[in-house]
Design an enzyme around this catalytic site. Structure first.
Site, PDB file in Angstrom:
ATOM      1  N   ASP A  16     -37.599 -16.730  56.687  1.00  0.00           N
ATOM      2  CA  ASP A  16     -37.996 -17.821  55.750  1.00  0.00           C
ATOM      3  C   ASP A  16     -39.127 -18.783  56.247  1.00  0.00           C
ATOM      4  O   ASP A  16     -39.154 -19.311  57.324  1.00  0.00           O
ATOM      5  CB  ASP A  16     -36.747 -19.058  55.783  1.00  0.00           C
ATOM      6  CG  ASP A  16     -36.701 -19.927  55.164  1.00  0.00           C
ATOM      7  OD1 ASP A  16     -36.173 -19.872  53.919  1.00  0.00           O
ATOM      8  OD2 ASP A  16     -37.190 -21.021  55.431  1.00  0.00           O
ATOM      9  N   TYR A  46     -46.177 -24.505  55.914  1.00  0.00           N
ATOM     10  CA  TYR A  46     -45.923 -24.260  57.272  1.00  0.00           C
ATOM     11  C   TYR A  46     -47.318 -23.641  57.745  1.00  0.00           C
ATOM     12  O   TYR A  46     -47.530 -23.650  58.884  1.00  0.00           O
ATOM     13  CB  TYR A  46     -45.013 -23.066  57.391  1.00  0.00           C
ATOM     14  CG  TYR A  46     -43.529 -23.495  57.021  1.00  0.00           C
ATOM     15  CD1 TYR A  46     -43.133 -24.806  56.659  1.00  0.00           C
ATOM     16  CD2 TYR A  46     -42.454 -22.629  57.225  1.00  0.00           C
ATOM     17  CE1 TYR A  46     -41.647 -25.136  56.432  1.00  0.00           C
ATOM     18  CE2 TYR A  46     -41.198 -22.969  56.906  1.00  0.00           C
ATOM     19  CZ  TYR A  46     -41.020 -24.134  56.346  1.00  0.00           C
ATOM     20  OH  TYR A  46     -39.526 -24.483  56.111  1.00  0.00           O
ATOM     21  N   LYS A  97     -41.697 -20.891  49.887  1.00  0.00           N
ATOM     22  CA  LYS A  97     -41.450 -22.162  49.040  1.00  0.00           C
ATOM     23  C   LYS A  97     -42.749 -22.623  48.551  1.00  0.00           C
ATOM     24  O   LYS A  97     -44.012 -22.642  48.961  1.00  0.00           O
ATOM     25  CB  LYS A  97     -40.980 -23.110  49.892  1.00  0.00           C
ATOM     26  CG  LYS A  97     -39.445 -22.530  50.664  1.00  0.00           C
ATOM     27  CD  LYS A  97     -39.022 -23.608  51.471  1.00  0.00           C
ATOM     28  CE  LYS A  97     -37.962 -23.091  52.621  1.00  0.00           C
ATOM     29  NZ  LYS A  97     -38.569 -22.343  53.650  1.00  0.00           N
ATOM     30  N   HIS A 115     -39.733 -26.508  47.187  1.00  0.00           N
ATOM     31  CA  HIS A 115     -39.691 -27.028  48.365  1.00  0.00           C
ATOM     32  C   HIS A 115     -38.853 -28.457  48.547  1.00  0.00           C
ATOM     33  O   HIS A 115     -38.008 -28.862  49.230  1.00  0.00           O
ATOM     34  CB  HIS A 115     -40.969 -27.045  49.351  1.00  0.00           C
ATOM     35  CG  HIS A 115     -40.541 -26.920  50.624  1.00  0.00           C
ATOM     36  ND1 HIS A 115     -41.756 -26.453  51.415  1.00  0.00           N
ATOM     37  CD2 HIS A 115     -39.728 -27.286  51.643  1.00  0.00           C
ATOM     38  CE1 HIS A 115     -41.207 -26.617  52.516  1.00  0.00           C
ATOM     39  NE2 HIS A 115     -39.942 -27.127  52.803  1.00  0.00           N
TER      40      HIS A 115
END
Length: 273
Positions: free
Chosen positions: A45, A50, A75, A108
Site C-alpha cells: 500500500d 508518500y 492513492k 486519499h
C-alpha cells in the site's frame, strides 16, 4: 504462509494482511519493500504523496514475483482532484510504479475545502473500465463525507481509515456494513502513540505467547479488517506476519472492543486539505 483474502463488493479479492510504506524514506523504500516481499507480504500500500512509488516499483520489478500474485494500491493526493487531473495523476503513479495497472486506486482524503471529491469520484469508474485499476475506493471518508460518495450510486470497494482498538470508527461502521465496504485499517497499532501493551491487550498477548502488536493485528483480522502494520525492521516485519497460528476467543475480541474511547491519534478528515 498463505494470507487470507476477503471478497470485495465488486467481486474481486484482496489479501487481508498488507504492508504499508507511509513515511518510508524514498531512498530506503526499495530495500524495505524487498524485505517485506521476501518475508511473504504480497499486498503493498503506497500513495502519490508518500514520494516512494518509484522505490516500490523497483522492488516489485526485481522481486521476480508474478504480477498476478501481487496486490498494489496507490492513492490520489489532495491537489490532484477533478476528473482530468486525477486521470493524469494516476498515469504518473503507474509510470513511477512501472505498472500498467494498480489493483486498487483510492481518493486519499475528502478535502472538504476543495468541495470536488464527488466530481473526482465520479471519474473513478472510467479508470477501472480502462484497465488502469482493478478496484476503486476511498480513504479517510468517515460518516461525515461517505454519504455524498454513496449518493452517486458508485459504491467504494474499501474505505481506508484510521482504526485501532481505542478508535474503531463507531459512527462510520453502520454505513460501511450496509454497503459491504471493507475497512482498511491504517495506524492499526496506534502509531506508537497509545500504550496498548499496558492494557488488557498485554494480558491477552501473554496468554497466547504473542506480542501486544501481534495480538492487535490478530484482532483486526478477526474483525474482518484489511490491516497494514508498518516497520522498517525485517525481524519486526516477520513478527507482524506471524499471526496465523493463533486465534482470539470471542471474549478476548470483546475485551479489545471495549477499549474504544474515541481517541483519534492522527489527522481529522475535516482538517486535512
Amino acid at each position: 504462509m498463505t494470507v487470507p483474502t476477503l471478497t470485495l463488493n465488486d467481486g474481486k479479492t484482496i489479501p487481508q494482511l498488507g504492508f504499508g510504506v507511509f513515511k518510508v524514506d524514498p531512498e530506503e523504500t526499495e530495500r524495505i519493500v524487498t524485505d517485506a516481499l521476501e518475508v511473504g507480504y504480497r499486498h503493498i500500500d503506497t500513495a502519490a504523496v508518500y514520494g516512494n512509488e518509484e522505490g516500490v516499483g523497483r522492488a516489485i520489478a526485481k522481486s521476480g514475483i508474478a504480477r498476478d500474485e501481487l496486490f498494489v494500491t496507490t492513492k490520489l493526493w489532495n491537489d490532484r482532484h477533478g476528473a482530468d487531473e486525477s486521470k493524469r495523476a494516476l498515469g504518473e503513479s503507474l509510470e513511477k510504479l512501472g505498472l500498467d495497472h494498480v489493483d486498487l486506486y483510492l481518493i486519499h482524503w475528502p478535502t472538504p475545502e476543495n468541495n470536488n471529491s464527488v466530481e473526482t469520484w465520479e471519474a473513478f469508474p472510467s479508470y477501472r473500465d480502462q484497465g488502469l485499476t482493478t478496484s476503486i475506493g476511498v480513504s479517510n471518508f468517515d460518516h461525515r463525507y461517505l454519504p455524498q460518495i454513496l449518493d452517486t450510486g458508485i459504491i467504494p470497494a474499501v474505505d481506508q481509515i484510521e482504526c485501532h482498538p481505542q478508535f474503531q470508527q463507531i459512527e462510520t461502521r453502520p454505513l460501511l456494513t450496509e454497503h459491504d465496504i471493507k475497512v482498511e485499517a491504517w495506524g492499526p497499532l496506534g502509531q506508537g502513540k497509545v500504550d496498548y501493551a499496558d492494557t488488557v491487550i498485554g494480558e491477552i498477548a501473554s496468554a497466547h505467547g504473542k506480542s501486544w502488536a501481534q495480538t492487535i493485528i490478530r484482532w483486526h483480522l478477526q474483525r474482518g479488517h484489511v490491516v497494514f502494520p508498518k516497520s522498517n525492521n525485517r525481524d519486526r516485519m516477520a513478527q507482524n506476519f506471524d499471526v496465523f497460528d493463533f486465534e482470539l476467543t470471542t471474549a478476548e475480541v470483546a475485551a479489545i472492543d471495549g477499549l474504544e474511547n474515541g481517541g483519534r491519534v492522527s489527522g481529522d478528515p475535516a482538517e486535512v486539505n
